[in-house]
Design a protein around this motif. Structure first.
Motif, PDB file in Angstrom:
ATOM      1  N   LEU A  15       0.707  -1.190  -0.127  1.00 45.52           N
ATOM      2  CA  LEU A  15      -0.144   0.059  -0.065  1.00 45.52           C
ATOM      3  C   LEU A  15       0.726   1.309   0.103  1.00 45.52           C
ATOM      4  N   SER A  16       2.067   1.003   0.238  1.00 44.47           N
ATOM      5  CA  SER A  16       2.995   2.355   0.346  1.00 44.47           C
ATOM      6  C   SER A  16       3.009   3.037  -1.096  1.00 44.47           C
ATOM      7  N   LYS A  17       2.909   2.158  -2.118  1.00 47.02           N
ATOM      8  CA  LYS A  17       2.929   2.518  -3.565  1.00 47.02           C
ATOM      9  C   LYS A  17       1.813   3.565  -3.798  1.00 47.02           C
ATOM     10  N   ILE A  18       0.499   3.439  -3.032  1.00 49.48           N
ATOM     11  CA  ILE A  18      -0.269   4.207  -3.544  1.00 49.48           C
ATOM     12  C   ILE A  18      -0.779   5.076  -2.333  1.00 49.48           C
ATOM     13  N   GLY A  19      -0.013   4.990  -1.155  1.00 47.11           N
ATOM     14  CA  GLY A  19      -0.161   5.961   0.006  1.00 47.11           C
ATOM     15  C   GLY A  19      -1.317   5.966   0.800  1.00 47.11           C
ATOM     16  N   HIS A  20      -1.904   4.436   0.940  1.00 48.04           N
ATOM     17  CA  HIS A  20      -3.281   4.237   1.943  1.00 48.04           C
ATOM     18  C   HIS A  20      -2.904   3.479   2.933  1.00 48.04           C
ATOM     19  N   ALA A  21      -1.707   3.059   3.322  1.00 45.09           N
ATOM     20  CA  ALA A  21      -1.590   2.566   4.782  1.00 45.09           C
ATOM     21  C   ALA A  21      -2.410   2.971   5.962  1.00 45.09           C
ATOM     22  N   GLY A  22      -3.028   1.983   6.588  1.00 52.27           N
ATOM     23  CA  GLY A  22      -3.802   2.752   7.874  1.00 52.27           C
ATOM     24  C   GLY A  22      -4.997   3.290   7.625  1.00 52.27           C
ATOM     25  N   GLU A  23      -5.572   3.365   6.276  1.00 48.72           N
ATOM     26  CA  GLU A  23      -6.864   3.809   6.051  1.00 48.72           C
ATOM     27  C   GLU A  23      -7.994   2.607   5.874  1.00 48.72           C
ATOM     28  N   GLU A  24      -8.976   3.437   5.877  1.00 51.41           N
ATOM     29  CA  GLU A  24     -10.359   2.459   5.806  1.00 51.41           C
ATOM     30  C   GLU A  24     -10.504   1.740   4.121  1.00 51.41           C
ATOM     31  N   VAL A  25     -10.692   0.550   4.338  1.00 51.44           N
ATOM     32  CA  VAL A  25     -10.590  -0.088   2.924  1.00 51.44           C
ATOM     33  C   VAL A  25     -11.986  -1.099   2.837  1.00 51.44           C
ATOM     34  N   THR A  26     -12.613  -1.309   1.652  1.00 53.34           N
ATOM     35  CA  THR A  26     -13.700  -2.165   1.579  1.00 53.34           C
ATOM     36  C   THR A  26     -12.963  -3.461   0.807  1.00 53.34           C
ATOM     37  N   LEU A  27     -13.245  -4.490   0.984  1.00 54.35           N
ATOM     38  CA  LEU A  27     -12.771  -5.729   0.526  1.00 54.35           C
ATOM     39  C   LEU A  27     -13.659  -6.865   0.183  1.00 54.35           C
ATOM     40  N   PHE A  28     -13.271  -7.427  -1.172  1.00 47.84           N
ATOM     41  CA  PHE A  28     -14.267  -8.262  -1.757  1.00 47.84           C
ATOM     42  C   PHE A  28     -12.952  -9.556  -1.906  1.00 47.84           C
TER      43      PHE A  28
ATOM     44  N   GLY B 182     -12.707  -2.155   7.092  1.00 48.81           N
ATOM     45  CA  GLY B 182     -12.023  -2.115   8.148  1.00 48.81           C
ATOM     46  C   GLY B 182     -10.605  -1.205   7.890  1.00 48.81           C
ATOM     47  N   LYS B 183     -10.102  -0.711   9.044  1.00 43.29           N
ATOM     48  CA  LYS B 183      -8.733  -0.114   8.670  1.00 43.29           C
ATOM     49  C   LYS B 183      -7.577  -1.117   8.406  1.00 43.29           C
ATOM     50  N   VAL B 184      -6.838  -0.914   7.537  1.00 43.31           N
ATOM     51  CA  VAL B 184      -5.449  -1.580   7.309  1.00 43.31           C
ATOM     52  C   VAL B 184      -4.502  -1.146   8.499  1.00 43.31           C
TER      53      VAL B 184
END
Length: 587
Positions: free
Chosen positions: A539-552, A564-566
């Protein structure tokens, strides 16, 4: 009616002349790629990668001063919106022709001025390659892995593995009116593939660009090289060109487009899913039950859905038994009549199918259709056709081209069932690099032959595969029966992207891709193997570590859905055999 003109609106093109030097060596702007030119061809080198390209040029008489080319431009639709590049260019003069060469930091491109020599690529035995055979279905080919050459013609692009993380991609771009397309043909000399031009005696003064990308898989997948080498947009007003998702009848109902009830059910599907388009495929002139295409269009207007219509090009499948309509586009007069009628009815685009081999006559015909369609504000999707070679920049009303072994093959052969997953995990590194690809993805139910990819794998495909008209393959009841989060994901689905990044992958094994539309990042991944596989997302490549994610993600009963939060910068997701996942972040 909008007129056509060549322009560089929103484009910056700078040429700076460097020292006057007749050296047969050319170096890319960052110095990582170099090319040595001789009278027998050239050799390009970058890190562990070396690629030999041969031709008989006669004495190398002179070379021009090298220049630096810089360009920035905006694409109406594609895998990225803003494109720019810096390249070093130089022209070499031989006996009967000149060769213009352009070096990017990860690619060498070249074209010939005057007589075009016979050009060949050397791929030594033992080197891995993924190449599609130009067989009975033309450009609809699998890209199996091989380590040796075999006879036959091979379509662009060809993917090579040099070693130490370096790959190569051989292709062609910058096809213009009067050009003839080419492909690769194995020769009697082991490991040598010659450039086989479709027209035996081409008459153009300047050849198309031929190129070899040499870099990481990420550099290849994220590249805009094909459009970098193509002519700027020729359509003055592009505001009417709107990429989008479409419902599509053929995958489930081969002859469904002449059934008014089935057609309207797919219009209803598009309306309920919030998709802007519905494609009415072949046989619509023979609408049954006393209905006509005008009735269909009135129904679609009431539902707020735009209709695209199928046409036979009239060049390959013609005569008795040919799919209709086949005789409405072949001449300028016929196109003007038909396109004027379509525009008056509010039709938004055409799908044109079944083209003959892509010689100069056919190249001119493709361009005629694109130009004439644009005059009437019609989008274009080509099927049974060649691969895109940059027209998506020059004529951005070109939304997609088939030229892919896609989901339609579940209608045709039982063998695709077992090969689809590995093939799907190869296409992002091969065919889709060339431009929009009308694979017709995302089927949760079965066609004539079943699929054994997971639901999450299928859900990933319309994100993984870029097509500016994304035709969704499955039945209305299948899409509408999905759980609310899946329906919402598909309803919000973009068909064009502001940015694309490859986060990981290897041909036929797996792919992890991130694509951005406005502020939302979508991440998708597929497992191309028959074993469970854990896919890691950095996720460091798109800058979203630690943020809310929706997963399928994969589950035995379909898709598992969660939010949930990563907690870390790496997200590890377990995939079933032939499985996959989708994730998205909102800022």
């Amino acid at each position: 009616m909008k007129r056509f003109f060549s322009h560089f609106a929103g484009t910056m093109l700078l040429l700076s002349v460097a020292s006057s030097c007749n050296s047969p060596t050319l170096v890319s702007p960052d110095g990582s790629l170099s090319v040595n030119v001789t009278e027998e061809g050239f050799t390009a080198s970058r890190g562990a990668a070396t690629q030999k390209v041969s031709f008989i040029g006669g004495p190398l008489k002179a070379s021009s001063p090298k220049k630096t080319v810089k360009e920035s431009y905006t694409l109406v639709a594609g895998s990225r919106k803003e494109c720019s590049y810096v390249a070093t260019t130089k022209t070499f003069t031989f006996g009967e022709f000149r060769m213009e060469m352009r070096l990017f930091d990860y690619a060498v491109a070249y074209r010939f001025i005057g007589k075009e020599p016979q050009t060949s690529y050397f791929v030594p035995e033992g080197r891995k390659r993924w190449m599609g055979n130009y067989g009975f279905a033309g450009y609809e080919a699998l890209f199996p892995e091989s380590t040796s050459s075999s006879s036959g013609k091979w379509i662009y692009p060809a993917l090579l593995e040099y070693g130490d993380g370096m790959f190569g991609l051989i292709g062609e771009a910058g096809i213009d009116r009067g050009h003839s397309c080419s492909m690769l043909e194995a020769t009697e000399q082991q490991g040598v593939y010659k450039v086989a031009v479709t027209d035996k005696n081409p008459t153009y003064e300047v050849s198309p660009w031929r190129f070899v990308m040499m870099g990481s898989l990420a550099e290849i997948v994220e590249s805009s090289l094909v459009t970098d080498l193509s002519a700027p947009c020729k359509i003055e007003d592009t505001s009417w060109i709107q990429p989008g998702v479409s419902s599509w009848i053929y995958w489930a109902y081969n002859h469904g487009s002449k059934d008014y009830g089935i057609v309207t059910s797919y219009i209803d599907l598009a309306a309920r899913m919030g998709w802007p388009y519905c494609l009415v495929d072949w046989e619509w002139p023979d609408m049954e039950g006393g209905k006509s295409i005008e009735d269909v269009l009135r129904y679609a207007v009431d539902k707020g859905v735009k209709i695209n219509l199928w046409y036979n090009s009239g060049t390959s499948w013609v005569g008795e038994g040919a799919a209709k309509p086949e005789d409405r586009l072949r001449t300028a007069e016929a196109r003007e009549k038909e396109f004027t009628w379509l525009e008056s009815l509010g039709v938004s685009g055409v799908k044109v199918d079944f083209f003959a081999e892509d010689d100069t006559r056919m190249v001119n015909y493709y361009i005629d259709i694109l130009e004439d369609a644009a005059k009437h504000h019609l989008l274009v999707d080509f099927h049974g056709c060649t691969i895109p070679r940059g027209w998506q920049r020059t004529y951005p009303n070109l939304m997609s081209m088939e030229a892919v072994y896609g989901a339609e093959w579940y209608n045709n052969v039982p063998s695709f069932t077992d090969r689809a997953a590995s093939h799907n995990a190869t296409l992002p590194f091969t065919r889709n690099v060339m431009g929009p690809m009308d694979y017709t993805p995302c089927a949760f139910t079965h066609s004539q032959h079943p699929h054994i990819t997971s639901d999450a794998h299928e859900l990933a495909l319309p994100i993984l595969f870029q097509s500016s008209l994304q035709h969704m393959a499955d039945r209305p009841e299948s899409f509408l029966s999905q759980r609310a989060p899946v329906r919402q994901l598909l309803s919000d689905l973009p068909a064009t992207w502001d940015e694309t990044r490859l986060l990981g992958g290897y041909p036929a094994e797996y792919v992890v891709m991130a694509r951005r539309s406005a502020d939302r990042w979508y991440i998708c991944g597929i497992n191309g193997t028959d074993q469970e596989k854990t896919l890691s997302v950095d996720l460091s490549k798109i800058g979203h570590a630690g943020e809310e994610v929706t997963l399928f993600t994969d589950s035995p009963d379909g898709c598992a859905i969660g939010t949930g939060k990563v907690s870390s910068s790496v997200l590890d997701l377990k995939c079933l055999p032939r499985g996959g996942f989708v994730a998205y972040f909102d800022k």
